[in-house]
Enzyme design. Structure first.
Site, PDB file in Angstrom:
ATOM      1  N   GLU A  79       0.839  -1.197   0.000  1.00 49.51           N
ATOM      2  CA  GLU A  79       0.000   0.000   0.000  1.00 49.51           C
ATOM      3  C   GLU A  79       0.877   1.250   0.000  1.00 49.51           C
ATOM      4  OE1 GLU A  79      -2.041   1.053   3.745  1.00 49.51           O
ATOM      5  OE2 GLU A  79      -1.541  -0.972   4.406  1.00 49.51           O
ATOM      6  N   CYS A 111      -3.581  -3.193   4.405  1.00 54.45           N
ATOM      7  CA  CYS A 111      -2.680  -4.223   4.946  1.00 54.45           C
ATOM      8  C   CYS A 111      -3.119  -5.634   4.588  1.00 54.45           C
ATOM      9  CB  CYS A 111      -2.607  -4.110   6.466  1.00 54.45           C
ATOM     10  SG  CYS A 111      -2.220  -2.460   7.018  1.00 54.45           S
ATOM     11  N   THR A 152       3.479   3.796  15.776  1.00 52.70           N
ATOM     12  CA  THR A 152       3.127   2.543  15.094  1.00 52.70           C
ATOM     13  C   THR A 152       3.678   2.488  13.668  1.00 52.70           C
ATOM     14  OG1 THR A 152       0.968   3.298  14.245  1.00 52.70           O
ATOM     15  CG2 THR A 152       1.005   2.418  16.464  1.00 52.70           C
ATOM     16  N   SER A 201     -10.227   2.816  14.006  1.00 54.54           N
ATOM     17  CA  SER A 201      -9.614   1.707  13.254  1.00 54.54           C
ATOM     18  C   SER A 201      -9.358   0.506  14.163  1.00 54.54           C
ATOM     19  CB  SER A 201      -8.318   2.155  12.570  1.00 54.54           C
ATOM     20  OG  SER A 201      -7.279   2.368  13.506  1.00 54.54           O
ATOM     21  N   HIS A 233      -2.457  -9.960  12.254  1.00 56.83           N
ATOM     22  CA  HIS A 233      -1.891  -8.717  11.706  1.00 56.83           C
ATOM     23  C   HIS A 233      -1.594  -7.827  12.914  1.00 56.83           C
ATOM     24  CE1 HIS A 233      -1.353  -4.947   9.716  1.00 56.83           C
ATOM     25  NE2 HIS A 233      -2.483  -4.437  10.185  1.00 56.83           N
ATOM     26  N   LYS A 242      -5.261  -7.457  22.218  1.00 55.29           N
ATOM     27  CA  LYS A 242      -6.662  -7.096  22.515  1.00 55.29           C
ATOM     28  C   LYS A 242      -7.628  -8.037  21.816  1.00 55.29           C
ATOM     29  CE  LYS A 242      -6.182  -2.145  23.220  1.00 55.29           C
ATOM     30  NZ  LYS A 242      -6.861  -0.871  23.034  1.00 55.29           N
ATOM     31  N   ASN A 275       5.127  -1.647  12.385  1.00 56.13           N
ATOM     32  CA  ASN A 275       4.110  -2.080  11.426  1.00 56.13           C
ATOM     33  C   ASN A 275       4.730  -2.271  10.047  1.00 56.13           C
ATOM     34  OD1 ASN A 275       1.721  -2.769  10.206  1.00 56.13           O
ATOM     35  ND2 ASN A 275       0.663  -0.840  10.639  1.00 56.13           N
ATOM     36  N   SER A 308      -7.358  -2.017   6.572  1.00 58.34           N
ATOM     37  CA  SER A 308      -8.330  -0.940   6.765  1.00 58.34           C
ATOM     38  C   SER A 308      -9.078  -0.663   5.471  1.00 58.34           C
ATOM     39  CB  SER A 308      -7.624   0.329   7.222  1.00 58.34           C
ATOM     40  OG  SER A 308      -7.140   0.160   8.526  1.00 58.34           O
TER      41      SER A 308
HETATM   42  N1  CAA Z   1       1.591   2.716  31.000  1.00 58.22           N
HETATM   43  C1  CAA Z   1       0.952   1.708  30.375  1.00 58.22           C
HETATM   44  N2  CAA Z   1      -0.039   1.894  29.444  1.00 58.22           N
HETATM   45  C2  CAA Z   1      -0.360   3.173  29.130  1.00 58.22           C
HETATM   46  C3  CAA Z   1       0.281   4.280  29.732  1.00 58.22           C
HETATM   47  C4  CAA Z   1       1.301   4.014  30.703  1.00 58.22           C
HETATM   48  N3  CAA Z   1       1.967   5.009  31.300  1.00 58.22           N
HETATM   49  N4  CAA Z   1      -0.260   5.407  29.193  1.00 58.22           N
HETATM   50  C5  CAA Z   1      -1.200   5.005  28.307  1.00 58.22           C
HETATM   51  N5  CAA Z   1      -1.275   3.648  28.263  1.00 58.22           N
HETATM   52  C6  CAA Z   1      -2.120   2.824  27.413  1.00 58.22           C
HETATM   53  C7  CAA Z   1      -3.543   3.304  27.288  1.00 58.22           C
HETATM   54  O1  CAA Z   1      -4.322   2.939  28.404  1.00 58.22           O
HETATM   55  C8  CAA Z   1      -3.949   2.574  26.012  1.00 58.22           C
HETATM   56  O2  CAA Z   1      -4.219   1.228  26.311  1.00 58.22           O
HETATM   57  P1  CAA Z   1      -5.595   0.541  25.819  1.00 58.22           P
HETATM   58  O3  CAA Z   1      -5.677   0.760  24.340  1.00 58.22           O
HETATM   59  O4  CAA Z   1      -5.442  -0.879  26.206  1.00 58.22           O
HETATM   60  O5  CAA Z   1      -6.686   1.238  26.514  1.00 58.22           O
HETATM   61  C9  CAA Z   1      -2.680   2.569  25.184  1.00 58.22           C
HETATM   62  O6  CAA Z   1      -1.621   2.876  26.091  1.00 58.22           O
HETATM   63  C10 CAA Z   1      -2.660   3.581  24.067  1.00 58.22           C
HETATM   64  O7  CAA Z   1      -3.025   4.817  24.608  1.00 58.22           O
HETATM   65  P2  CAA Z   1      -3.990   5.805  23.820  1.00 58.22           P
HETATM   66  O8  CAA Z   1      -5.191   5.073  23.320  1.00 58.22           O
HETATM   67  O9  CAA Z   1      -4.199   7.017  24.627  1.00 58.22           O
HETATM   68  O10 CAA Z   1      -3.033   6.122  22.559  1.00 58.22           O
HETATM   69  P3  CAA Z   1      -3.191   7.167  21.431  1.00 58.22           P
HETATM   70  O11 CAA Z   1      -4.454   7.934  21.549  1.00 58.22           O
HETATM   71  O12 CAA Z   1      -1.930   7.928  21.395  1.00 58.22           O
HETATM   72  O13 CAA Z   1      -3.328   6.287  20.072  1.00 58.22           O
HETATM   73  C11 CAA Z   1      -3.420   4.569  18.485  1.00 58.22           C
HETATM   74  C12 CAA Z   1      -3.078   4.917  19.911  1.00 58.22           C
HETATM   75  C13 CAA Z   1      -4.897   4.875  18.186  1.00 58.22           C
HETATM   76  C14 CAA Z   1      -3.178   3.080  18.259  1.00 58.22           C
HETATM   77  C15 CAA Z   1      -2.505   5.376  17.512  1.00 58.22           C
HETATM   78  O14 CAA Z   1      -1.169   5.013  17.723  1.00 58.22           O
HETATM   79  C16 CAA Z   1      -2.837   5.178  16.051  1.00 58.22           C
HETATM   80  O15 CAA Z   1      -3.686   5.872  15.491  1.00 58.22           O
HETATM   81  N6  CAA Z   1      -2.138   4.236  15.346  1.00 58.22           N
HETATM   82  C17 CAA Z   1      -2.338   3.995  13.909  1.00 58.22           C
HETATM   83  C18 CAA Z   1      -3.623   3.274  13.609  1.00 58.22           C
HETATM   84  C19 CAA Z   1      -3.576   1.792  13.862  1.00 58.22           C
HETATM   85  O16 CAA Z   1      -2.538   1.176  13.983  1.00 58.22           O
HETATM   86  N7  CAA Z   1      -4.774   1.177  13.936  1.00 58.22           N
HETATM   87  C20 CAA Z   1      -4.861  -0.247  14.145  1.00 58.22           C
HETATM   88  C21 CAA Z   1      -6.055  -0.845  13.462  1.00 58.22           C
HETATM   89  S1  CAA Z   1      -6.021  -0.451  11.707  1.00 58.22           S
HETATM   90  C22 CAA Z   1      -5.001  -1.652  11.016  1.00 58.22           C
HETATM   91  O17 CAA Z   1      -4.706  -2.635  11.620  1.00 58.22           O
HETATM   92  C23 CAA Z   1      -4.466  -1.411   9.653  1.00 58.22           C
HETATM   93  C24 CAA Z   1      -3.100  -0.859   9.794  1.00 58.22           C
HETATM   94  O18 CAA Z   1      -2.125  -1.576   9.842  1.00 58.22           O
HETATM   95  C25 CAA Z   1      -2.980   0.577   9.900  1.00 58.22           C
END
Ligand code: CAA
Length: 388
Positions: A79, A111, A152, A201, A233, A242, A275, A308
């Protein structure tokens, strides 16, 4: 006749950043990245590596001269392709010296497309049992500096040779799949970075996995006890954990612990690479094969592929007797050991140096130790070089 993955090989660029450094630079708690996201390091691609060079560097390590003469199709899943018209597969055919009577094609669906490529390869070989098909899944995951997705990112390629009577694993004819038009992640034509609704996502990923898992159980009468491990994946490794936790209550505590132990093996290398988009599930499969010493011939594995946009597929593989012989000894540990760590400012400069557009540009390739590199752009043509 059984058809499946005969050989697998991996490549990732020689630079990485540490997630603790990134967390400090971005004002986050390191444990958010290390535990909450589940990543410890991230591969960083220099301008001299793109999906073509990474795919060629992965496949070259596993192909014999006979393979190059006998391959009938090169299927390239990505992609983050380098051209809107010409497929990465045809560049790779030339770089690898694959015979001119091979078909070449590039596939795209976020992906997911590596899995479609694998299934196409399986179906082709089922009809043509003497055939060999090369499937390459290669990507650079780019969200941008200071974005939520930055932690990521990653880069690399997985190459797989699909044949009859495979050495590693058979691909069983039990896939369940689904698609739904969803705007969770996409990349417009004028952008080198992905647009993502991150939490949405992650929720869609879990929904797809659960729906497909329920459908698989209903269609096959199999359950979690049927599998030695589930392979996911892994856009970030906590994502797979999860999804796994969503179904673990279906089995005994003992089986839950066994599946969690195998999951740790399956994310070992993904934690350090990041990733890979199309290649991510297959790096996870390699990671499981190389790090779970309880695996045995005949074990069934379930693999969940998600792209996605959105499309998902879940299917099973059966491990073969000498599966380790289809992998290159010490390839991954050596690759990781030979990488150079970048400071965050070095990474930021490298991130900005990516080749975009088709303006003439010459790149310094002397620092890139890979066999295949991009040396620049001349007359709107990408220039690929074989260094040794
Ligand atoms: N100690 C331990 N854990 C902590 C922490 C600490 N001090 N502080 C925060 N955390 C945890 C949070 O509780 C959270 O855990 P849970 O998800 O289990 O609740 C985790 O860390 C992440 O925290 P946030 O949700 O606040 O993180 P964020 O808002 O910065 O975003 C994300 C995380 C949404 C994954 C972001 O990195 C993102 O957008 N990534 C790209 C999108 C992606 O990968 N999506 C996956 C599905 S899509 C797909 O699979 C296709 C592809 O390849 C893209």
């Amino acid at each position: 006749m059984q058809v499946g993955i005969d050989k697998m090989s991996f490549f990732s660029p020689q630079h990485y950043i540490d997630m603790v450094d990134l967390a400090h630079a971005r004002g986050e708690e390191p444990d958010k990245y290390l535990i909450g996201i589940g990543q410890t390091q991230q591969a960083v691609a220099p301008a001299t590596q793109d999906v073509v060079t990474m795919g060629a560097n992965a496949a070259d390590q596993m192909l014999t001269q006979t393979d190059r003469e006998e391959i009938e199709e090169v299927i390239f899943a990505t992609e983050s392709g380098v051209d809107q018209s010409k497929s990465a597969a045809v560049y790779v055919q030339k770089l690898l010296g694959i015979n001119r009577y091979a078909r070449t094609i590039e596939l795209k669906q976020a992906c997911y497309s590596g899995t479609y490529g694998l299934m196409q390869a399986r179906d082709y070989v089922t009809l043509h049992p003497e055939a060999k098909v090369l499937v390459i899944a290669s990507d650079i995951a780019r969200y941008g500096l200071n974005t939520g997705g930055e932690v990521t990112q990653g880069a690399g390629a997985v190459a797989m040779l699909v044949t009859a009577n495979p050495t590693i694993a058979t691909l069983n004819q039990d896939s369940v799949f689904m698609s739904d038009e969803i705007m969770d992640f996409w990349r417009p034509n004028d952008s080198s970075t992905a647009v993502v609704d991150g939490k949405f996502s992650a929720n869609i990923y879990r929904d797809f996995f659960k729906e497909l898992w329920d459908r698989y159980r209903a269609q096959t009468s199999r359950d979690l006890n049927s599998f030695k491990a589930l392979v996911f994946h892994l856009p970030f490794t906590k994502m797979g954990l999860k999804a796994l936790r969503d179904v673990l209550p279906e089995v005994s505590e003992e089986k839950q612990n066994a599946l969690l132990t195998s999951f740790e093996a399956s994310r070992h290398y993904n934690k350090q690479i990041g990733n890979l988009y199309t290649g991510s599930a297959y790096l996870s499969l390699m990671s499981l094969l190389l790090n779970d010493d309880t695996l045995q011939a005949g074990d069934d594995l379930a693999l969940f592929s998600y792209g996605s946009g959105a499309e998902g597929e879940l299917f099973s593989l059966t491990l073969q007797a000498n599966y380790n012989q289809g992998l290159i000894t010490n390839q991954l540990p050596e690759l990781l050991e030979q990488r150079t760590q970048l400071s965050i400012s070095e990474y930021e400069q490298m991130f900005a140096s990516v080749v975009q557009g088709s303006t003439n540009r010459a790149l310094d390739i002397t620092h890139d130790h890979a066999k295949f590199v991009l040396s620049g752009v001349q007359d709107q043509k990408r220039q690929y070089v074989e260094q040794f």
